[in-house]
Design an enzyme around this catalytic site. Structure first.
Site, PDB file in Angstrom:
ATOM      1  N   LYS A  23       1.132  -1.327   0.136  1.00 49.01           N
ATOM      2  CA  LYS A  23       0.349  -0.140  -0.088  1.00 49.01           C
ATOM      3  C   LYS A  23       1.203   1.264   0.014  1.00 49.01           C
ATOM      4  O   LYS A  23       0.466   2.936  -0.893  1.00 49.01           O
ATOM      5  CB  LYS A  23      -1.032   0.216   1.343  1.00 49.01           C
ATOM      6  CG  LYS A  23      -1.711   0.982   1.721  1.00 49.01           C
ATOM      7  CD  LYS A  23      -2.701   0.892   3.154  1.00 49.01           C
ATOM      8  CE  LYS A  23      -1.846   1.245   4.170  1.00 49.01           C
ATOM      9  NZ  LYS A  23      -1.195   3.056   4.672  1.00 49.01           N
ATOM     10  N   ASN A  24       2.013   1.096   0.884  1.00 56.32           N
ATOM     11  CA  ASN A  24       2.661   2.231   0.942  1.00 56.32           C
ATOM     12  C   ASN A  24       3.141   2.782  -0.221  1.00 56.32           C
ATOM     13  O   ASN A  24       4.701   3.944  -0.011  1.00 56.32           O
ATOM     14  CB  ASN A  24       3.611   2.560   2.615  1.00 56.32           C
ATOM     15  CG  ASN A  24       2.176   2.986   3.828  1.00 56.32           C
ATOM     16  OD1 ASN A  24       1.488   3.088   3.914  1.00 56.32           O
ATOM     17  ND2 ASN A  24       2.680   2.487   5.136  1.00 56.32           N
ATOM     18  N   ARG A  92      -3.359  10.367   3.677  1.00 56.44           N
ATOM     19  CA  ARG A  92      -2.288  11.424   3.835  1.00 56.44           C
ATOM     20  C   ARG A  92      -1.376  11.790   2.392  1.00 56.44           C
ATOM     21  O   ARG A  92      -0.634  11.839   2.309  1.00 56.44           O
ATOM     22  CB  ARG A  92      -1.279  11.046   5.183  1.00 56.44           C
ATOM     23  CG  ARG A  92      -1.820  10.815   5.908  1.00 56.44           C
ATOM     24  CD  ARG A  92      -1.111  10.849   7.028  1.00 56.44           C
ATOM     25  NE  ARG A  92       0.237  11.837   7.264  1.00 56.44           N
ATOM     26  CZ  ARG A  92      -0.140  12.394   7.618  1.00 56.44           C
ATOM     27  NH1 ARG A  92      -1.287  12.818   8.318  1.00 56.44           N
ATOM     28  NH2 ARG A  92       0.732  13.488   7.795  1.00 56.44           N
ATOM     29  N   ASP A 116      -4.646   7.776   9.992  1.00 54.79           N
ATOM     30  CA  ASP A 116      -4.762   7.232  11.215  1.00 54.79           C
ATOM     31  C   ASP A 116      -5.096   8.030  12.212  1.00 54.79           C
ATOM     32  O   ASP A 116      -3.802   8.754  11.781  1.00 54.79           O
ATOM     33  CB  ASP A 116      -4.075   6.181  11.010  1.00 54.79           C
ATOM     34  CG  ASP A 116      -4.628   4.301   9.740  1.00 54.79           C
ATOM     35  OD1 ASP A 116      -5.844   4.567   9.319  1.00 54.79           O
ATOM     36  OD2 ASP A 116      -3.610   3.989   9.735  1.00 54.79           O
ATOM     37  N   ASP A 305       4.395  -0.256  11.918  1.00 54.78           N
ATOM     38  CA  ASP A 305       3.560  -0.681  11.819  1.00 54.78           C
ATOM     39  C   ASP A 305       3.098  -2.402  12.571  1.00 54.78           C
ATOM     40  O   ASP A 305       2.454  -2.554  11.031  1.00 54.78           O
ATOM     41  CB  ASP A 305       3.035  -0.828   9.955  1.00 54.78           C
ATOM     42  CG  ASP A 305       2.712   0.637   9.328  1.00 54.78           C
ATOM     43  OD1 ASP A 305       2.547   1.146  10.448  1.00 54.78           O
ATOM     44  OD2 ASP A 305       3.294   1.490   9.307  1.00 54.78           O
TER      45      ASP A 305
HETATM   46  N1  EPU Z   1       6.800  14.167  11.314  1.00 58.30           N
HETATM   47  C1  EPU Z   1       6.507  15.364  12.380  1.00 58.30           C
HETATM   48  N2  EPU Z   1       6.942  16.262  10.820  1.00 58.30           N
HETATM   49  C2  EPU Z   1       6.477  15.955   9.731  1.00 58.30           C
HETATM   50  C3  EPU Z   1       6.487  14.414   9.605  1.00 58.30           C
HETATM   51  C4  EPU Z   1       6.502  14.207  10.152  1.00 58.30           C
HETATM   52  O1  EPU Z   1       6.736  15.711  13.285  1.00 58.30           O
HETATM   53  O2  EPU Z   1       6.243  17.190   9.069  1.00 58.30           O
HETATM   54  C5  EPU Z   1       6.114  12.813  12.466  1.00 58.30           C
HETATM   55  C6  EPU Z   1       5.397  12.782  12.562  1.00 58.30           C
HETATM   56  O3  EPU Z   1       3.639  13.083  13.207  1.00 58.30           O
HETATM   57  C7  EPU Z   1       5.247  11.265  12.791  1.00 58.30           C
HETATM   58  C8  EPU Z   1       6.658  10.547  12.618  1.00 58.30           C
HETATM   59  O4  EPU Z   1       6.979  12.033  12.620  1.00 58.30           O
HETATM   60  O5  EPU Z   1       5.075  10.800  14.507  1.00 58.30           O
HETATM   61  C9  EPU Z   1       6.211   9.427  11.804  1.00 58.30           C
HETATM   62  O6  EPU Z   1       5.623  10.131  10.572  1.00 58.30           O
HETATM   63  P1  EPU Z   1       6.409   9.831   9.188  1.00 58.30           P
HETATM   64  O7  EPU Z   1       6.325  10.993   7.822  1.00 58.30           O
HETATM   65  O8  EPU Z   1       7.667   8.746   8.627  1.00 58.30           O
HETATM   66  O9  EPU Z   1       5.311   8.995   8.609  1.00 58.30           O
HETATM   67  P2  EPU Z   1       3.877   9.122   7.330  1.00 58.30           P
HETATM   68  O10 EPU Z   1       4.266   9.171   5.934  1.00 58.30           O
HETATM   69  O11 EPU Z   1       2.747  10.221   7.841  1.00 58.30           O
HETATM   70  C10 EPU Z   1       4.399   6.296   6.557  1.00 58.30           C
HETATM   71  C11 EPU Z   1       3.160   5.405   6.089  1.00 58.30           C
HETATM   72  C12 EPU Z   1       3.156   5.023   7.741  1.00 58.30           C
HETATM   73  C13 EPU Z   1       3.882   4.671   8.393  1.00 58.30           C
HETATM   74  C14 EPU Z   1       4.870   5.366   8.691  1.00 58.30           C
HETATM   75  C15 EPU Z   1       5.706   4.872   9.488  1.00 58.30           C
HETATM   76  C16 EPU Z   1       1.825   5.466   4.333  1.00 58.30           C
HETATM   77  C17 EPU Z   1       1.119   6.384   3.714  1.00 58.30           C
HETATM   78  N3  EPU Z   1       1.639   5.635   6.140  1.00 58.30           N
HETATM   79  O12 EPU Z   1       3.563   7.609   7.562  1.00 58.30           O
HETATM   80  O13 EPU Z   1       1.698   3.939   7.217  1.00 58.30           O
HETATM   81  O14 EPU Z   1       3.435   3.953  10.035  1.00 58.30           O
HETATM   82  O15 EPU Z   1       5.373   6.180   7.636  1.00 58.30           O
HETATM   83  O16 EPU Z   1       6.703   3.790   8.626  1.00 58.30           O
HETATM   84  O17 EPU Z   1       2.841   5.772   3.772  1.00 58.30           O
HETATM   85  C18 EPU Z   1      -0.387   2.048   7.665  1.00 58.30           C
HETATM   86  O18 EPU Z   1      -0.119   1.460   6.998  1.00 58.30           O
HETATM   87  O19 EPU Z   1      -1.255   2.000   8.645  1.00 58.30           O
HETATM   88  C19 EPU Z   1       0.578   3.453   8.004  1.00 58.30           C
HETATM   89  C20 EPU Z   1       0.030   4.262   9.508  1.00 58.30           C
END
Ligand code: EPU
Length: 432
Positions: A23-24, A92, A116, A305
């Site tokens: 998915k991601n 997102r 989420d 995850d």
């Molecule tokens: N963060 C910040 N500022 C930012 C961006 C992120 O503080 O500008 C913080 C977030 O609040 C969080 C942490 O950094 O506490 C991690 O965020 P990250 O940006 O790494 O994650 P994401 O891109 O929002 C993706 C996956 C998530 C997965 C995370 C970590 C997608 C759509 N989502 O999220 O997947 O948990 O990376 O690997 O790719 C899931 O699939 O269930 C899921 C939540």
């Protein structure tokens, strides 16, 4: 109408199951296809709810999509609009369209993000990266507006934390920017490497340096390509936990050892057994499960995850397990559902790891102690989010009696035909 799963617990899951495309990775590749006016074909494309949401997003921007089993063809000859506002807070992904829209139109407007409910999830790092490349970004009550009338330029971007989304955003913006971009402290998750591979096939010049650096030399245009999406390592770990939790044996076709190294070590330590073959990995319970201490981290650490299905499994382990969640500040809400079924999980706002994390002193419950083994009994619950929903499925499959899980659309967002595949493994699960 809201759909539910009715699950009768107590069956061992035995057989073979194939993991879907990740998915991601797939969702980001759909966004990457917006960088070219040529056709992009994605193979091993997952049939999950999240892809429908991203398809709607791309269509609203001007993409023409054709889907068949395991395949998506996406073609965006012209950008119809740089505003993707109608698509509100469902996931997102919209923020990642900023780079492609700025490259092709010089402006973009995207909604405030959803996804989420696992913490506040700010986007400051995304904006810092785009601003360093010359974008001007303003926030309105409901949207983010970005402009780069003279195009984006290369920049040195140093992330304080290797954010997955911000790294992807920086990459997607940099591939068509003028000049060189250096991303330091970048996230290097397998899904990001797969996105880089796809962009390279499209004509991008991207290199991986030492110590989490990504170097990108902007090119004037990208072309179409065909790319096969990496298998989903979250799904693979979920099936591994299901095999051990039900004391069954599951061959997870397409599970890749290189993407599961840290998971496999933890799985072995608690008493899980596995055997790696060329086309997948078999998982089972080798001995009575025992507790463990671990913390989640960015890749190559134990991914956030995997945390939830692994904790569901730990409710069946003898002794005490300690988990320190360092990626999201609010990813233990599901512990209440497990406790209602008989588990013994206590959550703490203290850092219960060797090193304090960035949530230290912020009062958010990001550590947990699980005492086990605890027999579980069936109950009623609602899927809180995608991964928490899978926890509820695992718990229901090992619980005595019948469980009802409502809101299964959350689970469908990330797991393809989960009930059908579980039934094929011997589970007693009905969708109503
Ligand atoms: N963060 C910040 N500022 C930012 C961006 C992120 O503080 O500008 C913080 C977030 O609040 C969080 C942490 O950094 O506490 C991690 O965020 P990250 O940006 O790494 O994650 P994401 O891109 O929002 C993706 C996956 C998530 C997965 C995370 C970590 C997608 C759509 N989502 O999220 O997947 O948990 O990376 O690997 O790719 C899931 O699939 O269930 C899921 C939540």
């Amino acid at each position: 109408m809201e759909k539910s799963f009715i699950i009768k617990g107590g069956k061992k899951l035995i057989g073979r199951v194939r993991v879907s495309g990740a998915k991601n990775a797939a969702s980001k590749m759909m966004v990457a296809s917006l960088l070219t006016d040529e056709r992009v074909t994605l193979l091993n494309f997952p049939a999950i709810g999240e892809m429908d949401i991203v398809a709607e997003l791309c269509e609203s921007i001007g993409s023409k999509l054709t889907r068949s089993k395991g395949k998506l063809s996406i073609h965006t000859p012209t950008i119809k609009t740089h505003e993707v506002l109608s698509l509100s807070r469902r996931n997102r992904i919209p923020i990642l369209t900023l780079g492609p829209l700025l490259a092709r139109c010089g402006k973009a407007e995207v909604p405030i993000l959803g996804g989420d409910k696992i913490g506040p999830r700010p986007v400051d790092l995304h904006f810092k990266a785009l601003e360093a490349m010359g974008a001007k970004i303003t926030a309105t009550e409901k949207s983010y507006r970005a402009e780069a009338p003279h195009g984006l330029h290369g920049a040195k971007i140093v992330f304080p934390f290797p954010s997955v989304g911000a790294t992807e955003n920086a990459i997607l913006a940099a591939v068509l920017a003028k000049g060189k971009t250096l991303i330091c402290n970048a996230a290097v998750e397998p899904e990001i490497i797969d996105l880089i591979k796809m962009l390279q096939k499209m004509g991008a010049i991207i290199g991986l340096g030492a110590n989490r650096t990504i170097e990108i030399e902007g090119v004037p245009r990208l072309r179409g390509t065909t790319h096969s999406v990496i298998p989903d390592r979250m799904e693979a770990a979920s099936f591994a936990c299901l095999a051990a939790a039900t004391d069954g044996k599951i061959f997870v076709e397409d599970a890749r050892q290189e993407d599961l190294l840290t998971f496999l070590n933890a799985f072995r330590r608690i008493g899980g057994g596995y055997e790696v073959a060329d086309d997948g990995i078999s998982f089972w319970r080798e001995r009575p499960l025992t507790g463990i201490e671990f913390e989640t981290d960015t890749h190559p650490g134990f991914m956030t995850d995997w945390q939830q299905p692994f904790v569901a499994l730990l409710t069946q382990a003898k002794g005490v397990s300690v988990v320190h969640e360092t990626i999201y500040e609010d990813r233990f809400a599901y512990a209440r559902d497990l406790n209602a079924m008989g588990a013994n999980i206590k959550v703490f706002s203290k850092c219960l790891g060797e090193v304090a994390c960035r949530f230290n002193g912020r009062g958010c419950e990001h550590s947990a102690i699980i005492s086990g083994p605890t027999p579980l009994v069936g109950g009623k619950s609602t899927a809180r989010d995608l991964r928490a929903g899978v926890v509820q499925i695992i718990a229901a499959l090992i619980a005595k009696g019948t469980s009802t899980i409502s809101g299964v659309e959350e689970i469908d967002r990330g797991y393809e035909n989960i009930d059908g595949r579980l039934r094929a493994l011997g589970a007693d699960i009905k969708r109503v």
